[in-house]
Design a protein around this motif. Structure first.
Motif, mmCIF file in Angstrom:
data_model
loop_
_atom_site.group_PDB
_atom_site.id
_atom_site.type_symbol
_atom_site.label_atom_id
_atom_site.label_comp_id
_atom_site.label_asym_id
_atom_site.label_seq_id
_atom_site.Cartn_x
_atom_site.Cartn_y
_atom_site.Cartn_z
ATOM 1 N N ILE A 260 0.890 -1.167 0.000
ATOM 2 C CA ILE A 260 0.000 0.000 0.000
ATOM 3 C C ILE A 260 0.924 1.211 0.000
ATOM 4 C CG2 ILE A 260 -1.871 1.211 1.168
ATOM 5 C CD1 ILE A 260 -2.385 -1.464 2.688
ATOM 6 N N ILE A 261 0.944 1.912 -1.121
ATOM 7 C CA ILE A 261 1.881 3.006 -1.319
ATOM 8 C C ILE A 261 1.093 4.303 -1.427
ATOM 9 C CG2 ILE A 261 3.735 3.908 -2.781
ATOM 10 C CD1 ILE A 261 2.938 0.497 -3.634
ATOM 11 N N ALA A 262 1.471 5.291 -0.608
ATOM 12 C CA ALA A 262 0.761 6.567 -0.649
ATOM 13 C C ALA A 262 1.719 7.716 -0.338
ATOM 14 C CB ALA A 262 -0.394 6.565 0.357
ATOM 15 N N GLU A 263 1.380 8.885 -0.853
ATOM 16 C CA GLU A 263 2.159 10.095 -0.592
ATOM 17 C C GLU A 263 2.083 10.476 0.886
ATOM 18 O OE1 GLU A 263 3.980 12.032 -2.693
ATOM 19 O OE2 GLU A 263 3.586 10.833 -4.470
ATOM 20 N N GLU A 264 0.946 10.157 1.508
ATOM 21 C CA GLU A 264 0.715 10.455 2.923
ATOM 22 C C GLU A 264 -0.377 9.523 3.431
ATOM 23 O OE1 GLU A 264 -1.926 14.036 3.524
ATOM 24 O OE2 GLU A 264 -1.279 14.388 1.454
ATOM 25 N N LYS A 265 -0.552 9.498 4.730
ATOM 26 C CA LYS A 265 -1.627 8.687 5.301
ATOM 27 C C LYS A 265 -2.946 9.398 5.026
ATOM 28 C CE LYS A 265 0.598 6.203 9.041
ATOM 29 N NZ LYS A 265 0.541 5.897 10.467
ATOM 30 N N ASN A 266 -3.464 9.199 3.831
ATOM 31 C CA ASN A 266 -4.694 9.866 3.420
ATOM 32 C C ASN A 266 -5.895 8.927 3.610
ATOM 33 O OD1 ASN A 266 -4.593 8.083 1.216
ATOM 34 N ND2 ASN A 266 -3.554 9.583 -0.058
ATOM 35 N N GLU A 267 -7.051 9.375 3.172
ATOM 36 C CA GLU A 267 -8.277 8.608 3.366
ATOM 37 C C GLU A 267 -8.225 7.256 2.650
ATOM 38 O OE1 GLU A 267 -13.073 9.110 2.744
ATOM 39 O OE2 GLU A 267 -11.855 10.908 3.070
ATOM 40 N N LYS A 268 -7.753 7.229 1.418
ATOM 41 C CA LYS A 268 -7.659 5.956 0.690
ATOM 42 C C LYS A 268 -6.719 4.990 1.419
ATOM 43 C CE LYS A 268 -8.420 7.338 -4.108
ATOM 44 N NZ LYS A 268 -7.780 7.440 -5.431
ATOM 45 N N PHE A 269 -5.615 5.504 1.880
ATOM 46 C CA PHE A 269 -4.636 4.694 2.606
ATOM 47 C C PHE A 269 -5.304 4.047 3.829
ATOM 48 C CE2 PHE A 269 -1.149 4.175 5.669
ATOM 49 C CZ PHE A 269 -0.171 3.586 4.893
ATOM 50 N N GLN A 270 -6.001 4.863 4.611
ATOM 51 C CA GLN A 270 -6.667 4.364 5.826
ATOM 52 C C GLN A 270 -7.785 3.377 5.479
ATOM 53 O OE1 GLN A 270 -5.373 4.795 8.651
ATOM 54 N NE2 GLN A 270 -4.076 6.573 8.359
ATOM 55 N N GLN A 271 -8.570 3.674 4.444
ATOM 56 C CA GLN A 271 -9.659 2.774 4.037
ATOM 57 C C GLN A 271 -9.105 1.430 3.572
ATOM 58 O OE1 GLN A 271 -11.801 4.966 1.049
ATOM 59 N NE2 GLN A 271 -13.059 6.043 2.554
ATOM 60 N N GLN A 272 -7.984 1.457 2.854
ATOM 61 C CA GLN A 272 -7.389 0.209 2.388
ATOM 62 C C GLN A 272 -6.929 -0.643 3.572
ATOM 63 O OE1 GLN A 272 -6.925 -0.984 -1.142
ATOM 64 N NE2 GLN A 272 -7.143 -2.612 0.366
ATOM 65 N N LEU A 273 -6.324 -0.007 4.557
ATOM 66 C CA LEU A 273 -5.899 -0.743 5.753
ATOM 67 C C LEU A 273 -7.094 -1.380 6.462
ATOM 68 C CD1 LEU A 273 -3.204 1.634 7.299
ATOM 69 C CD2 LEU A 273 -2.833 -0.572 6.172
ATOM 70 N N ILE A 274 -8.165 -0.629 6.611
ATOM 71 C CA ILE A 274 -9.369 -1.153 7.268
ATOM 72 C C ILE A 274 -9.943 -2.329 6.483
ATOM 73 C CG2 ILE A 274 -11.773 -0.609 7.863
ATOM 74 C CD1 ILE A 274 -10.700 2.275 8.533
#
Length: 141
Positions: A35-49
């Motif tokens: 899971i690669i993201a520029e920052e801990k954004n909403e998509k990043f958090q949703q993917q983790l969940i």
């Protein structure tokens, strides 16, 4: 003097390579979700969940989750144990998107890539259709 410089360069190179994250250690043992993201954004958090809600399916399919940000990375879902490195981010980031999910198979090859949230259903269906996974499922019957 030349020997000293050569020795120093060799030691420095070795130390730097120890610091580098090498995903090949997982080859033939684990599948990887990056899971690669520029920052801990909403998509990043949703993917983790999405993935956390299906831990048994991840375990069954030998999946290791990597969270990768520009300067740090970690494995799993815990908030501790972040390591400083930008190598994984530089290697796997998407030039056109600030979010990317990548599935890497047991053989080390990229099997699935997308820039939107990856559902556990799509992930598991993709893996379960692979010949190696089908062989695993037959053995586990």
């Amino acid at each position: 003097m030349l020997k000293s410089i050569s020795c120093f360069i060799l030691i420095f190179s070795f130390a730097m390579s120890l610091n580098a994250q090498d995903l090949s250690k997982h080859q033939w043992k684990d599948r990887l979700i990056l899971i690669i993201a520029e920052e801990k954004n909403e998509k990043f958090q949703q993917q983790l969940i999405e993935l956390q809600n299906h831990q048994n399916g991840l375990d069954d399919r030998k999946l290791v989750v990597y969270q990768i940000l520009p300067e740090t990375f970690t494995t799993g879902f815990k908030e501790e144990n972040w390591k400083n490195s930008n190598e994984l981010f530089q290697k796997y980031k998407d030039e056109k998107s600030d979010f990317r999910v990548l599935l890497i198979g047991l053989d080390g090859g990229e099997k699935l890539e997308q820039t939107e949230i990856l559902s556990a259903e799509k992930l598991f269906n993709t893996i379960d259709s692979m010949p190696m996974r089908q062989s695993e499922m037959r053995k586990n019957r």
